[in-house]
Design an enzyme around this catalytic site. Structure first.
Site, mmCIF file in Angstrom:
data_model
loop_
_atom_site.group_PDB
_atom_site.id
_atom_site.type_symbol
_atom_site.label_atom_id
_atom_site.label_comp_id
_atom_site.label_asym_id
_atom_site.label_seq_id
_atom_site.Cartn_x
_atom_site.Cartn_y
_atom_site.Cartn_z
ATOM 1 N N LYS A 53 40.276 41.137 44.694
ATOM 2 C CA LYS A 53 41.121 40.474 43.705
ATOM 3 C C LYS A 53 40.493 39.142 43.290
ATOM 4 O O LYS A 53 39.396 38.814 43.695
ATOM 5 C CB LYS A 53 42.523 40.278 44.286
ATOM 6 C CG LYS A 53 43.160 41.587 44.772
ATOM 7 C CD LYS A 53 43.212 42.646 43.687
ATOM 8 C CE LYS A 53 44.021 43.866 44.062
ATOM 9 N NZ LYS A 53 43.434 44.681 45.130
HETATM 10 C C1 LIG Z 1 47.964 46.826 41.055
HETATM 11 C C2 LIG Z 1 48.015 46.613 42.533
HETATM 12 N N1 LIG Z 1 49.182 46.326 43.117
HETATM 13 C C3 LIG Z 1 49.264 46.112 44.444
HETATM 14 C C4 LIG Z 1 48.161 46.199 45.262
HETATM 15 C C5 LIG Z 1 48.300 45.991 46.719
HETATM 16 O O1 LIG Z 1 47.714 44.831 47.170
HETATM 17 P P1 LIG Z 1 47.594 44.549 48.716
HETATM 18 O O2 LIG Z 1 46.403 45.314 49.212
HETATM 19 O O3 LIG Z 1 47.405 43.067 48.829
HETATM 20 O O4 LIG Z 1 48.856 44.997 49.372
HETATM 21 C C6 LIG Z 1 46.925 46.493 44.696
HETATM 22 C C7 LIG Z 1 45.747 46.602 45.547
HETATM 23 O O5 LIG Z 1 44.743 47.178 45.240
HETATM 24 C C8 LIG Z 1 46.850 46.706 43.296
HETATM 25 O O6 LIG Z 1 45.677 47.005 42.693
#
Ligand SMILES: Cc1ncc(COP(=O)(O)O)c(C=O)c1O
Length: 384
Positions: A188
């Site tokens: 990210k």
């Molecule tokens: C659009 C989206 N939402 C949520 C997440 C989840 O993030 P996390 O891994 O921090 O829980 C991701 C992770 O790839 C994502 O791409």
């Protein structure tokens, strides 16, 4: 740092981490307070101030932040949540963990974000919430989605996991009064290793989220420590362990100081890709609507009907040429876990986008010369 992981090929993504993050972690270790504490509070304050939200609650992932958002907003067992199928499994997981029922909606062809008209079509008497996703770093059309939510009395949650630093109508995502979640996973915009954050203007929701993220205790560990153990916690509801550590938050605070440069570099890289791709009939660069400033946490291209090689095969060929790409997002409604329940669901734009999109490398430190290597490899990989 294991240099071998990145030395022989152009990776899809590489976090920008240096000595400064290392020093910040060392300071936290020396302080003796390494889990949820002052550094987490500092990261929360800085992010809330930056994006223009009243409250920020750091967590151990965006998934847990999304869960806390839905629970604190009052989602109840069996409530249906509308969300894109063109997204990562974490979105559906968060709905399920919160006791909701995921209902998938189609996306717009150009932005790859939720189609407000399809959202409205799919509302049923059981629909309680809309989870919008700012996919691939591009803010979705919040005003259009908020209008649908308002018309039907639905909750609106913004998943900006990939879009931290992106702007909607000139303001950062998260600064528009809609509960918004970010991810700090290494792929990210900024990273804390793992981590997430919920921002909201609603004080009661933020307070409850803080309690729920740490077992449901009415008094935090830090406050008990500061009171030298003379404060006692109570549990009015059961919670979770969604705590971010101060080690992670210290990394986040340093990462935040690089955000502007990260955004700038990514925008420049996207612009160069755009120029280099202009001569390709087979490929379209990402579309950016006038309302948005793209964060370019990823760079997603779309193959046009002129392309004679499918995107998945192009990704394989790029790997053979030492360039890591990624295929487009596989639709969630085709995943085995949902296949039976979603049988017969057809989301034409989602399904087409999954077939026709792929990601090219983009990250701070990617050189223009490396981008040219990527585009040469792409040109060759597109030959039938
Ligand atoms: C659009 C989206 N939402 C949520 C997440 C989840 O993030 P996390 O891994 O921090 O829980 C991701 C992770 O790839 C994502 O791409």
């Amino acid at each position: 740092m294991n240099e071998d992981l990145f030395s022989e090929h152009i990776p899809l993504m590489r976090p920008w981490l240096g000595e400064e993050e290392g020093n910040a972690v060392r300071d936290v270790l020396a302080s003796g307070w390494i889990s949820l504490g002052p550094k987490v509070a500092e990261l929360e304050q800085k992010i809330a101030a930056l994006v223009g939200a009243k409250h920020a609650v750091a967590t151990n992932s965006a998934t847990s932040a999304l869960h806390l958002a839905m629970q604190t907003m009052g989602l109840e067992r069996g409530d249906e949540v509308l969300l894109p199928s063109f997204t990562c499994m974490a979105n559906a997981n968060a709905v399920l963990i919160a006791g909701g029922v995921p209902r998938f909606v189609d996306i717009e062809r150009d932005t790859l974000n939720l189609d407000p008209a399809d959202v409205e079509r799919r509302i049923t008497p059981r629909t309680r919430a809309i989870m919008m996703v700012d996919q691939i770093g591009l803010p979705a059309d919040l005003d259009a989605l908020r209008a649908v939510a308002d018309r039907h009395g639905l909750l609106l949650i913004d998943d900006a996991a990939t879009a931290f630093g992106g702007k909607y109508k000139g303001r950062y995502v998260g600064g528009h009064g809609v509960p918004t979640c970010y991810s700090f996973h290494p792929r990210k915009m900024i990273t804390t290793g793992e981590g997430g954050m919920l921002v909201t203007d609603n004080e009661a929701w933020a307070e409850r989220a803080r309690t729920l993220r740490s077992t449901g205790a009415s008094v935090s560990d830090l406050r008990r420590h500061q009171a030298k153990g003379a404060l006692f916690q109570q549990y009015f509801e059961s919670g979770y362990n969604y705590r971010m550590t101060d080690l992670q938050a210290a990394v986040g605070v340093v990462q935040l100081t690089k955000l502007d440069r990260m955004l700038e570099q990514r925008a420049e890289q996207a612009s160069l890709y755009g120029e280099l791709l202009a001569r390709f009939d087979e490929v379209r660069p990402p579309h950016v609507p006038a309302y948005a400033a793209h964060a370019y946490s990823s760079y997603c291209i779309r193959l046009t009907p002129s392309a004679k090689v499918p995107a998945e095969e192009v990704v394989r060929r790029m790997a053979e040429r030492n360039v890591s790409c990624r295929r487009g997002i596989p639709p969630l409604h085709f995943e085995p876990v949902f296949k039976e329940e979603m049988a017969g669901l057809h989301l034409p734009e989602t399904e087409a986008a999954a077939q026709e999109t792929m990601f090219l490398p983009i990250f701070p430190g990617l050189l223009a010369s490396q981008q040219r290597v990527v585009i040469t490899a792409l040109e060759r990989s597109l030959l039938s």
